[in-house]
Design a protein around this motif. Structure first.
Motif, PDB file in Angstrom:
ATOM      1  N   GLY A 300       0.839  -1.095  -0.303  1.00 52.98           N
ATOM      2  CA  GLY A 300      -0.055   0.143   0.406  1.00 52.98           C
ATOM      3  C   GLY A 300       0.964   0.939  -0.298  1.00 52.98           C
ATOM      4  N   ASN A 301       1.955   1.531  -0.268  1.00 51.26           N
ATOM      5  CA  ASN A 301       3.427   2.202   0.346  1.00 51.26           C
ATOM      6  C   ASN A 301       4.267   1.999  -0.125  1.00 51.26           C
ATOM      7  N   THR A 302       5.123   2.839  -0.446  1.00 44.42           N
ATOM      8  CA  THR A 302       6.992   2.770  -0.219  1.00 44.42           C
ATOM      9  C   THR A 302       7.553   3.503  -0.064  1.00 44.42           C
ATOM     10  N   GLU A 303       8.633   2.694   0.502  1.00 48.66           N
ATOM     11  CA  GLU A 303       9.994   4.061   1.469  1.00 48.66           C
ATOM     12  C   GLU A 303      10.728   4.695  -0.134  1.00 48.66           C
ATOM     13  N   ARG A 304       9.871   4.630  -1.325  1.00 49.21           N
ATOM     14  CA  ARG A 304      11.106   4.685  -1.844  1.00 49.21           C
ATOM     15  C   ARG A 304      10.856   4.485  -3.786  1.00 49.21           C
ATOM     16  N   PRO A 305       9.825   6.340  -3.226  1.00 47.03           N
ATOM     17  CA  PRO A 305       9.147   7.154  -4.046  1.00 47.03           C
ATOM     18  C   PRO A 305       9.675   6.889  -5.183  1.00 47.03           C
ATOM     19  N   VAL A 306      10.679   7.573  -5.325  1.00 46.92           N
ATOM     20  CA  VAL A 306      11.284   7.748  -6.930  1.00 46.92           C
ATOM     21  C   VAL A 306      11.084   7.104  -7.467  1.00 46.92           C
ATOM     22  N   THR A 307      11.281   5.535  -6.908  1.00 48.51           N
ATOM     23  CA  THR A 307      11.166   4.306  -8.530  1.00 48.51           C
ATOM     24  C   THR A 307       9.413   4.286  -8.989  1.00 48.51           C
ATOM     25  N   ILE A 308       8.924   5.123  -8.298  1.00 48.66           N
ATOM     26  CA  ILE A 308       7.405   5.445  -9.093  1.00 48.66           C
ATOM     27  C   ILE A 308       7.393   6.865  -9.960  1.00 48.66           C
ATOM     28  N   THR A 309       7.975   7.648  -9.131  1.00 48.57           N
ATOM     29  CA  THR A 309       7.910   9.289  -9.937  1.00 48.57           C
ATOM     30  C   THR A 309       9.453   9.048 -11.229  1.00 48.57           C
TER      31      THR A 309
END
Ligand code: UD1
Length: 362
Positions: A300-309
């Motif tokens: 439901g979440n990730t601590e690695r948001p740059v992998t999405i953006t």
């Protein structure tokens, strides 16, 4: 001469320490490698030391498995005399596993400086044991070495002064870029009979996914369905294997191959040529971004948001329906032009050198 004592314990630590150790050796630093023994199976530990060309640890504390409290306490107990013996200038801890927190806590009480590599990542989900480990380790660390700018921002927001924060980039990417060619030569897709066509690579081990039988059942059903569309290689973590056995759930059949946990080179070899990856791992979210492979992260979440953006990652609910829809979307996107490797700032193969430079200056 600056002395570094590096602590590793669990599988995701090994690829992070590797480039830092190598850079420290090139810089002529005095270095000690301590393995807590949190992971101990050959497939979870020795295989990685061999693949990464890591030296044998100077100390293996042999702590093994246990509840969180038990494992963390046991690591602290056996680490303290080791620290007394070596008295390094820095204790360098990696990532977010129990070994990271336990050894940082011991070093902090002894007033030995702590550097945290992969600092600042936050899922904002305290039901995840790693999130507790991250928050506490960063508060204790004298130097928070971050892999991406969001890490710097998270730390500042928690009141950590900017002098203690340094963006160094992603050390795991150093390892990936340097071993990619060697991994390719392993030809694992050929060995598993999936070369030349679409296939998916799957890993699942988070307690939130594999411990509740109803969630595990949904995920196994999703794999069954995925297996009807393309061959699936599912590398099964020991925790997941235990939960499948305990729950009595049927393992997916058809085109889903269940294999033991794979080594580092085998994993990269498979991921690089896969059509998509379905995982709940932290590291694979980053590796798929660098390799340009679509990644569905069952969380439901990730601590690695740059992998999405900036990368190829997307979050997906751990249900059969959500995963099926996400797979459809990945395949449609691929028909429309595909995925491109992402290269967030500092994910350039030189993060290990920047870690060592920060420690020498510090
Ligand atoms: C740990 C890390 C997690 C990381 C994962 C990678 C913590 C809190 N979690 O989770 O962040 O993503 O490693 O694998 O530190 N086991 C074996 N052999 C082993 C190791 C474990 O059979 O070599 C089994 C044991 O039954 C053990 C269970 O797996 O109880 C879980 O191991 P543990 O080290 O507690 O956590 P992981 O789930 O591996």
């Amino acid at each position: 001469m600056t002395g570094l004592l590096h602590v590793v314990g669990a599988r995701p630590n090994f690829m992070k320490v590797s480039p830092v150790l190598a850079a420290g050796t090139r810089a002529g630093l005095r270095q000690t490698l301590v393995h807590t023994g949190q992971h101990y199976d050959a497939a979870m530990s020795d295989a990685f030391f061999a693949d990464l060309g890591l030296p044998a640890p100077d100390e293996n504390l042999g702590v093994g498995s246990g509840s969180h409290g038990e494992q963390t306490a046991r690591i602290m107990l056996v680490f303290e005399p080791v620290l007394d013996r070596y008295r390094p200038d820095w204790v360098v801890v990696y990532g977010d596993v129990n070994s990271t927190l336990a050894c940082a806590l011991v070093a902090a009480k002894k007033r030995i400086r702590i550097a945290h590599v992969e600092a600042g990542l936050r899922s904002r989900d305290r039901s995840m044991p790693e999130e507790i480990n991250r928050i506490v380790t960063d508060q204790l660390a004298d130097l928070c070495l971050t892999p991406s700018r969001d890490g710097d921002r998270n730390l500042l927001a928690e009141g950590i002064p900017s002098e203690r924060i340094k963006l160094v980039g992603n050390v795991m990417v150093d390892t990936l870029l340097s071993l990619r060619g060697k991994a390719r030569a392993r030809q694992v897709p050929e060995a598993l009979g999936v070369a030349g066509g679409d296939y998916a690579f799957v890993t699942l081990h988070r307690p939130s996914n594999v411990d509740p039988p109803e969630v595990l059942a949904e995920l196994l059903a999703a794999l069954d369905e995925l297996g009807r569309r393309m061959p699936v290689i599912f590398a099964v973590h020991p925790r997941t294997r235990q939960r499948i056995t305990e729950s009595g759930l049927r393992t997916p059949n058809g085109a889903v191959q269940l294999v033991e946990p794979l080594g580092y080179l085998e994993t990269v070899s498979l991921v690089e040529r896969s059509t998509l990856v379905l995982t709940d791992s932290g590291g694979l979210q980053e590796e798929t971004t660098v390799l340009g492979v679509p990644c569905l992260t069952a969380r439901g979440n990730t601590e690695r948001p740059v992998t999405i953006t900036e990368g190829t990652n997307r979050l997906v609910a751990s249900t059969r329906v959500a995963i099926g829809e996400a797979v459809d979307q990945v395949l449609a996107l691929r028909r429309d032009g595909g995925f491109h490797p992402g290269q967030p700032e500092g994910w350039d193969g030189h993060a290990g050198e920047r870690v060592v430079a920060a420690l020498r200056d510090g």
